[in-house]
Design an enzyme around this catalytic site. Structure first.
Site, short mmCIF file in Angstrom:
data_model
loop_
_atom_site.label_atom_id
_atom_site.label_comp_id
_atom_site.label_asym_id
_atom_site.label_seq_id
_atom_site.Cartn_x
_atom_site.Cartn_y
_atom_site.Cartn_z
N LYS A 180 112.11 28.69 68.68
CA LYS A 180 112.82 29.27 67.53
C LYS A 180 112.69 30.79 67.59
O LYS A 180 111.58 31.33 67.69
CB LYS A 180 112.16 28.74 66.25
CG LYS A 180 113.08 28.58 65.08
CD LYS A 180 112.32 27.79 64.01
CE LYS A 180 113.06 27.75 62.72
NZ LYS A 180 112.21 27.25 61.64
C1 E4P Z 1 114.00 26.40 58.79
O1 E4P Z 1 113.82 26.06 59.95
C2 E4P Z 1 112.96 26.95 57.94
O2 E4P Z 1 111.71 26.46 58.36
C3 E4P Z 1 113.08 26.54 56.49
O3 E4P Z 1 114.17 25.68 56.28
C4 E4P Z 1 112.96 27.65 55.53
O4 E4P Z 1 113.08 27.16 54.22
P1 E4P Z 1 112.58 27.94 52.93
O5 E4P Z 1 113.63 28.93 52.57
O6 E4P Z 1 112.44 26.89 51.88
O7 E4P Z 1 111.28 28.59 53.30
#
Ligand code: E4P
Length: 217
Positions: free
Chosen positions: A83
């Protein structure tokens, strides 16, 4: 639509994997912090439980270090997806890693122009964050339909991985729009099955069945 769990609760992820309803997992540095565990161990364990993609996020901000971290993370298991943040450095690292055949998920996507760049750089996934846009009084879900439209014009193979999902309604909207994947926090995931009419209907059927005095097995 594939369903990923957004988190690192290994017991719950194992449990729902056994039900055949979990296709992958996403993590981020905040999730790793919350786990209180070593990141390599967390990713390794998740990748052994889930056969699909497990996203592991780099911490570096410059492309050369991102590539080194990405290579190391991808060596943990075949199903690890690296990522990377959508920045110029992230795009360059995406291009390098993708050309090596490593799966990349471009994260922190808040605009369709960012998603266009992620696809051009060869990302396997792009992660538009719906909930965080909603927090700013914007229609986060519109980003999913915009990216879907743009990708369809040019037949990009990058998958839309809807992220920052806060409600079951977000999941429904993503499915209606044809998002390829929704990554869902555990509390929202567990609500997907709930419906009061299912509960009351089952209670009634169970009570009536008992009154018949019959048994099948
Ligand atoms: C995506 O891969 C992220 O880990 C996640 O969806 C972020 O979500 P949040 O805005 O609730 O932290």
């Amino acid at each position: 639509m594939q369903l990923f769990l957004d988190g690192s609760d290994i017991d719950k992820i194992r449990k729902y994997s056994d039900f055949g309803v979990i296709d992958g997992v996403t993590t981020n540095p905040s999730i790793i912090l919350k786990s209180g565990k070593n990141m390599i161990e967390v990713i390794s364990e998740l990748a052994s439980v889930v056969s699909g993609s497990v996203s592991a996020e780099v911490s570096a901000l410059d492309s050369e270090k991102m590539v080194r971290e990405g290579m190391k993370l991808s060596e943990i298991a075949k199903n690890v997806t690296v990522k990377l943040p959508i920045t110029w450095d992230g795009l360059r690292a995406c291009n390098t890693l993708s050309k090596k055949g490593i799966s990349v998920n471009m994260t922190l996507c808040f605009s369709s122009s960012q998603a266009l760049l992620a696809a051009k750089a060869g990302a396997e996934y792009v992660s538009p964050f719906i909930g965080r846009l909603d927090d700013l009084n914007l229609e986060g879900i519109d980003l999913i339909s915009d990216i879907k439209l743009i990708y369809s014009h040019y037949k990009f193979s990058t998958k839309i991985l809807a992220a920052s999902i806060r409600t079951t309604n977000h999941v429904k909207q993503c499915a209606r729009l044809g998002a390829d994947v929704a990554t869902i926090p555990l509390d929202v995931f567990e609500k997907l099955i709930k419906h009061p009419l299912t509960e009351s209907g089952l209670n009634q059927f169970t009570a009536d069945w008992e009154k018949t005095g019959q048994s099948i097995i």
